[in-house]
Design an enzyme around this catalytic site. Structure first.
Site, PDB file in Angstrom:
ATOM      1  N   ASN A 210     -27.159 -11.116   5.923  1.00  0.00           N
ATOM      2  CA  ASN A 210     -25.763 -11.794   6.158  1.00  0.00           C
ATOM      3  C   ASN A 210     -24.765 -10.402   5.441  1.00  0.00           C
ATOM      4  OD1 ASN A 210     -25.654 -11.954   3.261  1.00  0.00           O
ATOM      5  ND2 ASN A 210     -27.006 -13.374   3.491  1.00  0.00           N
ATOM      6  N   ASP A 279     -31.226 -18.945   4.238  1.00  0.00           N
ATOM      7  CA  ASP A 279     -31.947 -20.182   4.250  1.00  0.00           C
ATOM      8  C   ASP A 279     -33.106 -20.154   5.048  1.00  0.00           C
ATOM      9  OD1 ASP A 279     -30.003 -21.491   2.254  1.00  0.00           O
ATOM     10  OD2 ASP A 279     -28.445 -21.804   3.860  1.00  0.00           O
ATOM     11  N   LYS A 289     -43.347  -3.982  16.623  1.00  0.00           N
ATOM     12  CA  LYS A 289     -41.970  -4.094  17.408  1.00  0.00           C
ATOM     13  C   LYS A 289     -41.917  -5.010  18.509  1.00  0.00           C
ATOM     14  CE  LYS A 289     -37.843  -1.504  19.211  1.00  0.00           C
ATOM     15  NZ  LYS A 289     -37.571  -0.421  20.020  1.00  0.00           N
ATOM     16  N   PRO A 305     -37.776 -21.108   0.435  1.00  0.00           N
ATOM     17  CA  PRO A 305     -37.380 -21.573  -0.820  1.00  0.00           C
ATOM     18  C   PRO A 305     -36.153 -21.482  -1.498  1.00  0.00           C
ATOM     19  CG  PRO A 305     -38.607 -19.660  -1.222  1.00  0.00           C
ATOM     20  CD  PRO A 305     -38.470 -19.797   0.412  1.00  0.00           C
ATOM     21  N   ASP A 306     -35.581 -22.609  -2.241  1.00  0.00           N
ATOM     22  CA  ASP A 306     -34.367 -22.502  -2.812  1.00  0.00           C
ATOM     23  C   ASP A 306     -34.558 -22.030  -4.117  1.00  0.00           C
ATOM     24  OD1 ASP A 306     -31.921 -22.991  -4.370  1.00  0.00           O
ATOM     25  OD2 ASP A 306     -31.144 -24.522  -2.638  1.00  0.00           O
ATOM     26  N   PHE A 323     -23.907 -20.692  -7.442  1.00  0.00           N
ATOM     27  CA  PHE A 323     -22.690 -20.633  -6.465  1.00  0.00           C
ATOM     28  C   PHE A 323     -22.641 -21.650  -5.466  1.00  0.00           C
ATOM     29  CE2 PHE A 323     -19.964 -16.926  -8.132  1.00  0.00           C
ATOM     30  CZ  PHE A 323     -20.774 -16.576  -9.258  1.00  0.00           C
ATOM     31  N   LYS A 337     -24.117 -29.930  -5.319  1.00  0.00           N
ATOM     32  CA  LYS A 337     -24.935 -29.183  -5.530  1.00  0.00           C
ATOM     33  C   LYS A 337     -25.359 -29.080  -7.064  1.00  0.00           C
ATOM     34  CE  LYS A 337     -24.046 -26.479  -1.418  1.00  0.00           C
ATOM     35  NZ  LYS A 337     -23.441 -25.301  -0.923  1.00  0.00           N
ATOM     36  N   LYS A 341     -29.161 -30.012  -7.481  1.00  0.00           N
ATOM     37  CA  LYS A 341     -30.009 -28.790  -7.827  1.00  0.00           C
ATOM     38  C   LYS A 341     -30.522 -28.694  -9.081  1.00  0.00           C
ATOM     39  CE  LYS A 341     -28.719 -25.708  -3.950  1.00  0.00           C
ATOM     40  NZ  LYS A 341     -28.759 -24.399  -3.592  1.00  0.00           N
TER      41      LYS A 341
HETATM   42  N1  CTP Z   1     -29.600 -20.129  -3.188  1.00  0.00           N
HETATM   43  C1  CTP Z   1     -30.761 -19.795  -3.575  1.00  0.00           C
HETATM   44  N2  CTP Z   1     -31.833 -19.785  -2.680  1.00  0.00           N
HETATM   45  C2  CTP Z   1     -31.707 -20.267  -1.420  1.00  0.00           C
HETATM   46  C3  CTP Z   1     -30.316 -20.594  -0.981  1.00  0.00           C
HETATM   47  C4  CTP Z   1     -29.155 -20.571  -2.001  1.00  0.00           C
HETATM   48  O1  CTP Z   1     -31.110 -19.459  -4.903  1.00  0.00           O
HETATM   49  N3  CTP Z   1     -32.443 -20.140  -0.659  1.00  0.00           N
HETATM   50  C5  CTP Z   1     -28.340 -20.249  -4.364  1.00  0.00           C
HETATM   51  C6  CTP Z   1     -27.192 -19.324  -3.964  1.00  0.00           C
HETATM   52  O2  CTP Z   1     -27.719 -18.119  -4.710  1.00  0.00           O
HETATM   53  C7  CTP Z   1     -26.179 -20.083  -4.544  1.00  0.00           C
HETATM   54  C8  CTP Z   1     -26.412 -21.517  -4.412  1.00  0.00           C
HETATM   55  O3  CTP Z   1     -27.867 -21.500  -4.208  1.00  0.00           O
HETATM   56  O4  CTP Z   1     -26.103 -20.064  -6.132  1.00  0.00           O
HETATM   57  C9  CTP Z   1     -25.735 -22.241  -3.352  1.00  0.00           C
HETATM   58  O5  CTP Z   1     -26.014 -21.509  -1.938  1.00  0.00           O
HETATM   59  P1  CTP Z   1     -25.433 -22.076  -0.631  1.00  0.00           P
HETATM   60  O6  CTP Z   1     -25.770 -21.466   0.403  1.00  0.00           O
HETATM   61  O7  CTP Z   1     -23.893 -22.126  -0.891  1.00  0.00           O
HETATM   62  O8  CTP Z   1     -25.918 -23.683  -0.545  1.00  0.00           O
HETATM   63  P2  CTP Z   1     -27.001 -24.256  -0.021  1.00  0.00           P
HETATM   64  O9  CTP Z   1     -27.702 -24.940  -1.130  1.00  0.00           O
HETATM   65  O10 CTP Z   1     -28.044 -23.196   0.622  1.00  0.00           O
HETATM   66  O11 CTP Z   1     -26.779 -25.426   1.127  1.00  0.00           O
HETATM   67  P3  CTP Z   1     -25.884 -25.288   2.475  1.00  0.00           P
HETATM   68  O12 CTP Z   1     -26.266 -23.988   3.145  1.00  0.00           O
HETATM   69  O13 CTP Z   1     -25.941 -26.356   3.047  1.00  0.00           O
HETATM   70  O14 CTP Z   1     -24.291 -25.302   2.009  1.00  0.00           O
END
Ligand code: CTP
Length: 401
Positions: A210, A279, A289, A305-306, A323, A337, A341
């Site tokens: 991204n 995500d 390739k 993983p989050d 964030f 969140k 979280k």
């Molecule tokens: N984050 C993370 N690991 C992931 C996705 C997100 O640590 N795999 C953290 C980001 O660094 C940020 C927060 O989660 O601090 C929120 O990320 P965001 O993309 O806004 O939210 P999501 O929980 O992914 O939900 P959505 O995309 O559905 O809004």
């Protein structure tokens, strides 16, 4: 020693004999690492030419509030937002009076009103003018409103008088400017920050990613270090230099980032997840390739993983800050969140506003925690970072009360 690396300083020069020392001050600020832009009042231009300060600062000198050409380059609001610090040296008695009255009758006073950055004044005037009750009252008003002062020094004056009123030496002013950025709010704390994008490999030469620039995370690393923290930055691929005294670990994928964070988090007091983590990642990474063939192909993606949620749920989790980048219902989603979280704090920004956020130099955010919230108005990412670190330090202390 305090420094000014990555700092944008607007130096205001007003019309006093000490204006000649501003040339030396530009150099001193640059030697500490600052990027300097100069604003001169009409009076200042009677004492020293804009050309001198332009040559030293390497930037055009700003002089007029309502000059259409100048406003096209960097207008007064941009200048006010660009600044991490507004330093006025010398600051004459007249300038102090105009600031105390809240006047905006030239470029310098307008920027002083319009900036969210700290403001540092180095007064310089005749000793009798400095001692006059009007000046004393103006200094008290300005100090009360949060202006910082350096000097004046005492000694023999250009007019032959002896007493307080000489502008401080440029080296002393530059050190005072640098000291403003080191608050000690997180002295001895360990801070872990994620920043930038992640790259999720498709094959040996391609990836999904991204547009995150990493600027907000790097600004936070700088602000945490300035506040006295031992800071580790786990960063995806970005084009930014590492702030001084920050330990940086470079990673590519979300899984790499998670591994580093889980290893480091138990020994940290604060975890700030600023990275734009992908995500999803490709379910399979091709060993070779991928060759083009069919008109249409389907990519299967696997949830990543989050990192934030995993760290906050881990045993002995640090004070955890996330964030939330949202385009609509910003506060509702952000509070959701924060809850699900299990965070201590969340920083919400509205990414539908293209003037802020991804890749921009600026940001504007709302910070939420369980018992409160605070809005941080649009400002440079380093100003926002400093304010965030102050809020985190305050909440961390109140959690321990
Ligand atoms: N984050 C993370 N690991 C992931 C996705 C997100 O640590 N795999 C953290 C980001 O660094 C940020 C927060 O989660 O601090 C929120 O990320 P965001 O993309 O806004 O939210 P999501 O929980 O992914 O939900 P959505 O995309 O559905 O809004």
């Amino acid at each position: 020693m305090a420094h000014l690396f990555n700092r944008n300083i607007v130096l205001g020069v007003t019309g006093g004999i000490a204006a000649y020392k501003s040339a030396e001050l530009v150099r001193q600020l640059q030697e500490l690492g600052a990027d300097v832009r100069v604003i001169m009042t009409r009076g200042a231009r009677e004492f020293i030419t804009p050309l001198t300060l332009q040559a030293l600062s390497g930037r055009p000198v700003h002089t007029e509030l309502l000059d259409p050409d100048a406003e096209l380059g960097m207008g007064h609001i941009e200048l006010a937002r660009w600044a991490d610090l507004l330093l006025i040296a010398p600051a004459t008695a007249d300038l102090l009076a105009r600031l105390a009255a809240g006047r905006a009758d030239d470029l310098l006073t307008t920027v002083a009103l319009a900036t969210a950055a700290p403001r540092l004044l180095a007064p310089a005037m005749n000793q009798q003018m400095w001692r006059d009750p009007a000046t004393t009252a103006n200094v008290a008003t300005l100090t009360e409103r949060g202006f910082h002062m350096i000097g004046p020094a005492a000694g023999e004056q250009a007019c032959g008088d002896i007493g307080p009123g000489r502008m401080e030496q440029p080296a002393v002013i530059a050190q005072a400017a640098a000291a403003l950025f080191s608050s000690g709010l997180l002295a001895g704390r360990r801070v872990l920050i994620t920043a930038g994008p992640t790259r999720e490999a498709l094959d040996p030469v391609r990836y999904l990613s991204n547009h995150s620039s990493g600027k907000m995370g790097f600004a936070l690393a700088q602000a945490a270090t300035d506040a006295g923290a031992h800071t580790t930055l786990v960063s995806g691929p970005v084009h930014l230099s590492t702030p001084d005294h920050v330990h940086r670990i470079d990673v590519q994928s979300a899984e790499d980032m998670l591994r580093e964070c889980l290893a480091l988090a138990p020994s940290c007091d604060i975890f700030i997840a600023c990275a734009a983590v992908a995500d999803y990642r490709p379910a399979d990474v091709a060993a070779q390739k991928i060759k083009k063939g069919a008109e249409r192909i389907t990519l299967e993606l696997q949830r990543n993983p989050d990192i934030l949620a995993t760290v906050s749920a881990s045993p002995g989790a640090p004070f955890t800050v996330g964030f939330a980048a949202e385009t609509n219902d910003v506060l509702t989603y952000a509070r959701g969140k924060l809850e699900h979280k299990g965070l201590d704090m969340i920083v919400a920004n509205d990414v539908s506003n293209t003037a802020i956020g991804f890749n921009s130099e600026h940001n504007a955010v709302t910070v939420l925690w369980r018992s409160g919230s605070r809005q941080l108005e649009q400002a440079s990412k380093s100003v926002i970072a400093r304010e965030l670190i102050a809020l985190i330090a305050a909440q961390l202390d109140s959690n321990h009360d």
